[in-house]
Design an enzyme around this catalytic site. Structure first.
Site, short mmCIF file in Angstrom:
data_model
loop_
_atom_site.label_atom_id
_atom_site.label_comp_id
_atom_site.label_asym_id
_atom_site.label_seq_id
_atom_site.Cartn_x
_atom_site.Cartn_y
_atom_site.Cartn_z
CG ASP A 154 6.37 3.90 0.91
OD1 ASP A 154 6.00 3.95 1.29
OD2 ASP A 154 4.73 3.55 0.66
CE1 TYR A 190 -3.27 2.35 0.44
CE2 TYR A 190 -2.73 3.41 2.40
CZ TYR A 190 -3.85 3.54 1.97
OH TYR A 190 -4.10 4.18 1.87
CE LYS A 248 1.99 4.77 7.93
NZ LYS A 248 1.42 5.23 8.86
N1 HOZ Z 1 -0.01 3.56 6.24
C1 HOZ Z 1 -1.30 3.17 7.58
C2 HOZ Z 1 -1.90 2.09 7.36
N2 HOZ Z 1 -1.18 0.91 7.02
C3 HOZ Z 1 -2.44 4.76 6.86
C4 HOZ Z 1 -3.15 3.97 8.12
C5 HOZ Z 1 -4.65 5.40 7.56
O1 HOZ Z 1 -4.87 4.60 6.86
O2 HOZ Z 1 -5.33 5.53 7.81
#
Ligand code: HOZ
Length: 432
Positions: A239, A144, A267
């Protein structure tokens, strides 16, 4: 545990915002129940609207590597806020954070700050396309990289948690240039490069696939991807939004000796405020406007509060012993989880890297998870849901999905790790 206030707030929220949340992974959809509405956090703990206290292993999905409301971050933010919250003009703070990132992340020579990991990855791919003059990109199933159209293909995180097909609203024309392969399958990528010679601009990969649970790369896999990219004139994009400053201060690339062309960050570099960055080799980054022709912009990019929180967080993290202490707590936690599962006779697959961890409940003891297909096949999401709620009842907050990673902070001391392992020991006998 009384959760009546969270229930009331969630009922109201559902009339105000889709699904009652501002990001789908918060909604407890795959584990069931009512999401806790959080009122405050301090150190390793957060408290919900009903006053229940939790040891937090989600840490805002990773950023809070020093825990909630760390005094150095809060104090720096208070001073910065008093000087104004946004100028829409450059600041010295942006130079300072960029320099800190350049000094810490080995492959990075220049940085462009944006507002989220989504923006970072979306912009990194535009840059790869602009730099190479090619259109196709490669991503991996279950990885993702935010919710930009071209990347919402076989995506992990909330898309995996909710079991959604690729999102409606994303035109086929936009994803037509997105090629996919299974994580850890180097041969599949070799074939894609053979099938589309001189067409692939770049490949984007999470060095640890941490949006489909927690899947480590096999030995030599990431270097193999980098080599394939470079043999075929494509850019290798890591990433590191989740792994940056978490697998090691310099990210997974520092820990494992990799040299991506572009790195995506987010982050931790914002210390809990909205931030993202894409960064890389100077000649590539010079393609970005106004130095070069590739356009990308943002009203709040490089925001002084986000820069301030990032600087305070990273400077504290780089103090002697801080990172290693968190990594040690993470190791203790994961070894404890493995021991508790073995004692309960529950098959799990647990792993960790630096200050991140994850584990799967396995449907069968010999199931091995190496990619998205095996994650979907072997992960016991129903048992995870029972485990999640039993832990929550005992005041331990893990990610509300089997397909997300866990995070530890410098505020998680022996007491918190000990209490957590005690709770996990009890819970694992309960969810047998
Ligand atoms: N990268 C986070 C999920 N693995 C993002 C949190 C979200 O999508 O709110």
């Amino acid at each position: 545990m009384n959760t009546s206030k969270s229930e009331q707030l969630f009922a109201a929220a559902q009339t105000l915002t889709p699904g009652g949340v501002n990001s789908p992974v918060r909604a407890f959809k795959s584990v069931g129940g009512t999401p806790r509405f959080i009122e405050r956090g301090a150190g390793a703990y957060m408290w919900d609207a009903d006053g229940n206290r939790y040891i937090d292993y989600m840490l805002s999905w990773g950023p809070l590597i020093l825990g909630h409301a760390h005094p150095a971050v809060v104090e720096a933010l208070q001073k910065a806020a008093a000087r104004g919250t946004s100028y829409g003009a450059p600041t010295a703070l942006e130079n300072e954070l960029a320099q800190l990132v350049i000094d810490t992340v080995p492959s990075v020579e220049m940085v462009r700050f944006v507002n989220s990991g989504t923006e970072a990855c979306m912009s990194a791919l535009r840059l790869a396309r602009a730099y190479t003059g090619r259109s196709k990109i490669i991503k991996f199933a279950g990885c993702y990289h935010g919710h930009a159209d071209m990347l919402l293909v076989q995506a992990g995180s909330g898309v995996a948690t909710l079991g959604l097909p690729d999102s409606p609203g994303v035109p086929a024309a936009v994803t037509g240039d997105t090629l996919t392969a299974e994580f850890n399958d180097l041969e599949a990528v070799r074939q894609l490069f053979a099938q589309y010679p001189n067409e692939i601009a770049g490949l984007i990969v999470e060095p640890i696939a941490a949006n489909m649970g927690f899947v480590l790369p096999q030995e030599g896999y990431l270097q193999g991807l980098a080599d394939l990219c470079h043999q075929h004139g494509a850019l290798f994009i890591m990433d590191e939004v989740m792994t940056g400053f978490r697998v090691a201060p310099g990210g997974a690339q520092a820990a494992w000796g990799l040299a991506p062309d572009i790195t995506c960050l987010g982050k931790v570099i914002g210390g809990g405020l909205p931030v993202g960055a894409y960064a890389g080799k100077r000649d590539i980054m010079q393609t970005v406007a106004p130095a070069g022709p590739m356009y990308q912009a943002g009203t709040l990019s490089g925001n002084p509060l986000a820069m301030t929180a990032g600087l305070a967080t990273i400077r504290t993290l780089l103090e002697p012993g801080v990172f290693d202490g968190i990594a040690q707590s993470t190791t203790t936690l994961v070894l404890g989880i493995q021991a508790a599962a073995a004692e309960a006779g529950i098959p799990i697959q647990a792993s960790h890297a630096g200050t991140m961890f994850g584990f799967y409940f396995l449907k069968q003891a010999d199931g091995q998870i190496t990619d998205y297909a095996s994650a979907k096949e072997y992960a016991d999401t129903a048992r995870y849901g029972r485990y999640f709620h039993a832990l929550l009842e005992r005041g331990v907050y893990m990610a509300p999905s089997q397909f997300e990673a866990g995070f530890v902070s410098s505020a998680h001391g022996e007491a918190e790790i000990g209490k957590t392992l005690e709770a996990i020991g009890e819970v694992l006998t309960e969810v047998k």
